[in-house]
Write a protein that holds these residues in place. Structure first.
Motif, PDB file in Angstrom:
ATOM      1  N   HIS A  66       0.833  -1.205   0.000  1.00  0.00           N
ATOM      2  CA  HIS A  66       0.000   0.000   0.000  1.00  0.00           C
ATOM      3  C   HIS A  66       0.870   1.259   0.000  1.00  0.00           C
ATOM      4  O   HIS A  66       0.621   2.184  -0.783  1.00  0.00           O
ATOM      5  CB  HIS A  66      -0.930  -0.006   1.218  1.00  0.00           C
ATOM      6  CG  HIS A  66      -1.762   1.233   1.340  1.00  0.00           C
ATOM      7  ND1 HIS A  66      -2.796   1.515   0.481  1.00  0.00           N
ATOM      8  CD2 HIS A  66      -1.697   2.273   2.207  1.00  0.00           C
ATOM      9  CE1 HIS A  66      -3.348   2.675   0.819  1.00  0.00           C
ATOM     10  NE2 HIS A  66      -2.692   3.148   1.861  1.00  0.00           N
ATOM     11  N   TYR A 124       2.543   1.655  -3.386  1.00  0.00           N
ATOM     12  CA  TYR A 124       1.552   2.021  -4.403  1.00  0.00           C
ATOM     13  C   TYR A 124       1.176   3.492  -4.299  1.00  0.00           C
ATOM     14  O   TYR A 124       1.149   4.211  -5.296  1.00  0.00           O
ATOM     15  CB  TYR A 124       0.320   1.120  -4.246  1.00  0.00           C
ATOM     16  CG  TYR A 124      -0.692   1.206  -5.354  1.00  0.00           C
ATOM     17  CD1 TYR A 124      -0.360   0.882  -6.661  1.00  0.00           C
ATOM     18  CD2 TYR A 124      -2.005   1.564  -5.087  1.00  0.00           C
ATOM     19  CE1 TYR A 124      -1.309   0.924  -7.684  1.00  0.00           C
ATOM     20  CE2 TYR A 124      -2.961   1.605  -6.096  1.00  0.00           C
ATOM     21  CZ  TYR A 124      -2.600   1.290  -7.387  1.00  0.00           C
ATOM     22  OH  TYR A 124      -3.543   1.324  -8.386  1.00  0.00           O
ATOM     23  N   ASN A 180      -6.905   0.527   1.229  1.00  0.00           N
ATOM     24  CA  ASN A 180      -6.207   0.785  -0.025  1.00  0.00           C
ATOM     25  C   ASN A 180      -7.124   1.482  -1.025  1.00  0.00           C
ATOM     26  O   ASN A 180      -6.770   2.525  -1.588  1.00  0.00           O
ATOM     27  CB  ASN A 180      -5.653  -0.518  -0.596  1.00  0.00           C
ATOM     28  CG  ASN A 180      -5.027  -0.322  -1.958  1.00  0.00           C
ATOM     29  OD1 ASN A 180      -5.647  -0.607  -2.976  1.00  0.00           O
ATOM     30  ND2 ASN A 180      -3.792   0.153  -1.976  1.00  0.00           N
TER      31      ASN A 180
END
Length: 171
Positions: free
Chosen positions: A55, A58, A115
């Protein structure tokens, strides 16, 4: 812990959540079995550590260096997701895969929700589409889920939908 989480993320992204043995996960983390279990004493916690690490990576990949620019920023985010899919996640979303592998694990479901919500909220903020987080999430999640089937066509489709959303919200 960061080293362990990075190794676990790589192992799960490469081999899925069911396949890697504990020895495979230990090797991927490049630590002893004792050290692995000291920091992440269960497979569920290993999955959580991997997803938390993913996470952060990203979010950094998608949003570092972006400035609020409306539709142009939305296209940049979509392009960054396409790069991520090509290089990191050609089989689809690792968060969805984790929940599919352990559907009753509420901690994994919470990480999936975090997320998706964080990505949609940050995208809404950068693009000026506050209040359209659900639609943003559908577009971006649709891109990641359809990437294994359509590749760059999914990117083009997501851009078309983002343009429609931006136009609709300008009214």
């Amino acid at each position: 812990m960061d080293k362990i989480a990075a190794g676990l993320e790589r192992a799960f992204a490469t081999d899925g959540f069911a396949n890697p043995s504990v020895d495979d996960l230990r090797d991927a983390a490049d630590v002893s079995l004792r050290t692995l279990y000291k920091y992440v004493p269960s497979r569920s916690e290993m999955m959580q550590a991997a997803l938390e690490h993913r996470h952060q990576r990203y979010m950094t990949m998608l949003f570092d260096g972006l400035t609020p620019r409306g539709g142009a920023a939305f296209n940049d985010i979509i392009d960054r997701i396409a790069v991520w899919m090509r290089t990191e996640a050609s089989h689809g979303c690792l968060f969805h895969a984790a929940v599919a592998a352990a559907p009753d694990d509420q901690a994994l479901r919470a990480l999936l929700e975090k997320n998706k919500n964080d990505v949609a909220a940050k995208t809404a903020q950068i693009t000026g589409l506050d209040g359209a987080e659900v639609e943003i999430s559908i577009i971006l999640d649709g891109l990641t889920q359809s990437w294994p089937l359509y590749g760059d066509q999914a990117t083009a489709g997501a851009k078309r939908l983002a343009k429609i959303l931006a136009q609709d919200n300008a009214l």
